[in-house]
Design an enzyme around this catalytic site. Structure first.
Site, PDB file in Angstrom:
ATOM      1  N   ALA A 262       0.778  -1.239   0.000  1.00 39.95           N
ATOM      2  CA  ALA A 262       0.000   0.000   0.000  1.00 39.95           C
ATOM      3  C   ALA A 262       0.811   1.293   0.000  1.00 39.95           C
ATOM      4  O   ALA A 262       0.377   2.298  -0.544  1.00 39.95           O
ATOM      5  CB  ALA A 262      -0.940   0.010   1.209  1.00 39.95           C
ATOM      6  N   GLY A 265       0.369   5.082  -0.217  1.00 37.78           N
ATOM      7  CA  GLY A 265      -1.068   5.250  -0.038  1.00 37.78           C
ATOM      8  C   GLY A 265      -1.794   5.885  -1.207  1.00 37.78           C
ATOM      9  O   GLY A 265      -3.002   6.109  -1.137  1.00 37.78           O
ATOM     10  N   GLY A 266      -1.094   6.163  -2.289  1.00 36.69           N
ATOM     11  CA  GLY A 266      -1.733   6.796  -3.436  1.00 36.69           C
ATOM     12  C   GLY A 266      -2.821   5.950  -4.054  1.00 36.69           C
ATOM     13  O   GLY A 266      -3.954   6.412  -4.246  1.00 36.69           O
ATOM     14  N   ASP A 285       1.489  -3.506   4.235  1.00 41.44           N
ATOM     15  CA  ASP A 285       2.851  -3.099   3.889  1.00 41.44           C
ATOM     16  C   ASP A 285       3.795  -3.743   4.895  1.00 41.44           C
ATOM     17  O   ASP A 285       3.441  -3.931   6.062  1.00 41.44           O
ATOM     18  CB  ASP A 285       3.027  -1.586   3.882  1.00 41.44           C
ATOM     19  CG  ASP A 285       4.209  -1.176   2.995  1.00 41.44           C
ATOM     20  OD1 ASP A 285       3.990  -0.936   1.790  1.00 41.44           O
ATOM     21  OD2 ASP A 285       5.357  -1.130   3.501  1.00 41.44           O
ATOM     22  N   ASP A 328       0.039  -4.096  -6.881  1.00 43.82           N
ATOM     23  CA  ASP A 328       0.999  -3.125  -7.437  1.00 43.82           C
ATOM     24  C   ASP A 328       2.294  -3.344  -6.658  1.00 43.82           C
ATOM     25  O   ASP A 328       2.479  -2.775  -5.585  1.00 43.82           O
ATOM     26  CB  ASP A 328       0.471  -1.703  -7.270  1.00 43.82           C
ATOM     27  CG  ASP A 328       1.418  -0.682  -7.872  1.00 43.82           C
ATOM     28  OD1 ASP A 328       1.547  -0.646  -9.105  1.00 43.82           O
ATOM     29  OD2 ASP A 328       2.056   0.074  -7.108  1.00 43.82           O
ATOM     30  N   CYS A 381       5.929  -0.626 -12.147  1.00 40.46           N
ATOM     31  CA  CYS A 381       6.431   0.579 -12.810  1.00 40.46           C
ATOM     32  C   CYS A 381       7.788   0.281 -13.449  1.00 40.46           C
ATOM     33  O   CYS A 381       8.704   1.095 -13.396  1.00 40.46           O
ATOM     34  CB  CYS A 381       6.530   1.745 -11.830  1.00 40.46           C
ATOM     35  SG  CYS A 381       7.493   1.368 -10.339  1.00 40.46           S
TER      36      CYS A 381
END
Length: 449
Positions: A262, A265-266, A285, A328, A381
């Site tokens: 997480a 936090g975005g 996390d 993610d 990413c």
């Protein structure tokens, strides 16, 4: 600030030792009052990190001392000077040389006068003969040409060319050297879109729309975390590719959602906004300090449907089944070079292999937490196939109760991007899209519980 270049030099030496460039820059800019000094500090600081290999290529041609034998302060002072000579037209050559030499003089002890004279001599020589500098020939050694011109390590240039071909790789490399954009995501939990826009206008912020409806690119802002709209929780600083992940997961109100990594936090807060603070999001996390940062962001943004849990996502167990899982995951970050240019110099092939193993463990540990028909969005990413396409193919081959969902319709619904999914995956490449490099895959559980 008495000598701006000496502060830049000290900051750059800290980045060389492992400091995060963005966090260190933010702390330095808080100490600078003059707006022009803030801009110049940022320009030289990031410019030297981005172009380090190219700067060293130039220095090496004019120095009789090898770069490896130079004092780190001298080498960094030379990089700062050369960057100004070749990239900053508004800084006169005389001033660029003088200020860079002064920076070295301030940092080195007085006993090292020879090093200071050396710095001065090399910079003056480079300035006199700057027109004689030539890049490696593109037709004779294309890989070295790209490596020096765009200042990327050779292993990364070779990797991109192998994966994307020469022309597409050049676009990626060039885009990675652009200054990263500052993007505000409108947070609907704290204010309406009209109120958000009103605060942007009241602060005289210049902005433009992006390919995501609630994301706005700021054209000129010195400290985006100090604006009224940010402090009131109406805005979160988040890249468009990062923001697309939550939209592709497409959560509905009252769903049960698991967020496996997480911090900061975005995406967690974006999911909460998309769910209108209903349902329940469990956010994991591995680091308590990072969870504290998530908590701080959630409070500012008015998020009320998230429970935080300190846990290693590769080992975490619970008895719940979830409608949606956001994976993610930690990665090598090769899509974020524009915003974190030190990635060029900090990463290597071993990191990619290490990250792929971790991602595999996390996915294998959490797929079974999906409800029948539930969906997991995997995103990174990075631009490494081992962490993206190859990993997902392996996961699906070993787990027959899951299938890959084509992201085309979700992409069309969530954005104005006109991209084709390949083999049902979605990959965003810097240089083709004005955003960070990202990869997405949507996995659905098909067997009944």
């Amino acid at each position: 600030m008495k000598n701006l270049r000496s502060e830049i030099l000290k900051a750059l030496l800290r980045v060389e030792k492992g400091s995060y460039s963005n966090l260190l820059l933010n702390s330095k800019l808080k100490l600078i009052e003059d707006k022009r000094d803030k801009n110049l500090f940022t320009e030289i600081y990031y410019g030297v990190i981005r172009n380090k290999l190219y700067l060293d290529y130039i220095i090496n041609q004019f120095s009789k001392t090898s770069l490896l034998k130079m004092d780190s302060e001298v080498l960094m002072g030379l990089r700062i000077g050369v960057y100004q000579l070749f990239f900053l037209d508004k800084v006169p050559a005389r001033a660029a040389i003088y200020e860079s030499v002064e920076a070295v003089k301030i940092i080195l002890p007085a006993s090292q006068k020879g090093a200071i004279s050396f710095t001065n001599g090399v910079l003056r020589n480079i300035n006199r003969k700057r027109n004689s500098i030539k890049l490696p020939a593109k037709n004779k050694d294309p890989e070295k040409h790209l490596s020096i011109k765009y200042s990327y390590p050779m292993w990364l240039v070779k990797r991109f060319i192998k994966q994307y071909g020469f022309n597409k790789s050049e676009k990626i490399l060039k885009a990675g050297n652009k200054r990263a954009e500052v993007i505000y995501r409108h947070n609907s939990l704290k204010m309406t879109k009209a109120q958000f826009i009103e605060l942007l206008d009241a602060a005289d912020l210049e902005y433009e729309s992006t390919f995501l409806e609630s994301f706005y690119k700021l054209k000129k802002v010195n400290n985006p975390a100090q604006t009224k709209v940010f402090k009131r929780g109406g805005a979160y600083i988040q890249g468009t590719s990062a923001g697309l992940a939550s939209l592709l997961l497409d959560p509905s109100e009252n769903m049960e959602v698991l967020d496996l990594a997480a911090a900061p936090g975005g995406k967690t807060s974006h999911l909460a906004a998309l769910m209108n603070n209903t349902g329940q999001i469990k956010a994991l996390d591995i680091s308590q300090s990072r969870l504290d940062l998530v908590q701080e962001n959630l409070l500012r943004l008015g998020v009320k449907n998230v429970s935080l849990k300190k846990a290693d996502a590769s080992k975490y167990q619970d008895n719940k089944k979830y409608d949606r899982i956001l994976a993610d995951l930690p990665c090598s970050g090769l899509g974020l070079i524009a915003s974190k240019p030190e990635i060029k110099w900090d990463k290597n092939e071993n990191i990619i292999e290490k990250m792929a193993k971790l991602q595999y463990k996390i996915l294998n540990n959490n797929l079974n937490k999906l409800k029948s028909g539930g969906q997991l969005l995997y995103s990174t990413c990075t631009l490494a196939k081992e962490e993206n396409q190859d990993l997902i193919k392996r996961i699906l081959k070993e787990n027959k109760a899951y299938k890959l969902i084509d992201l085309s319709s979700r992409l069309e619904k969530a954005s104005s991007l006109n991209l084709e999914t390949k083999d049902k995956y979605l990959e965003i490449l810097p240089g083709e899209v004005d955003s960070e490099g990202f990869f997405y895959a949507l996995i659905q559980k098909v067997e009944s519980d």
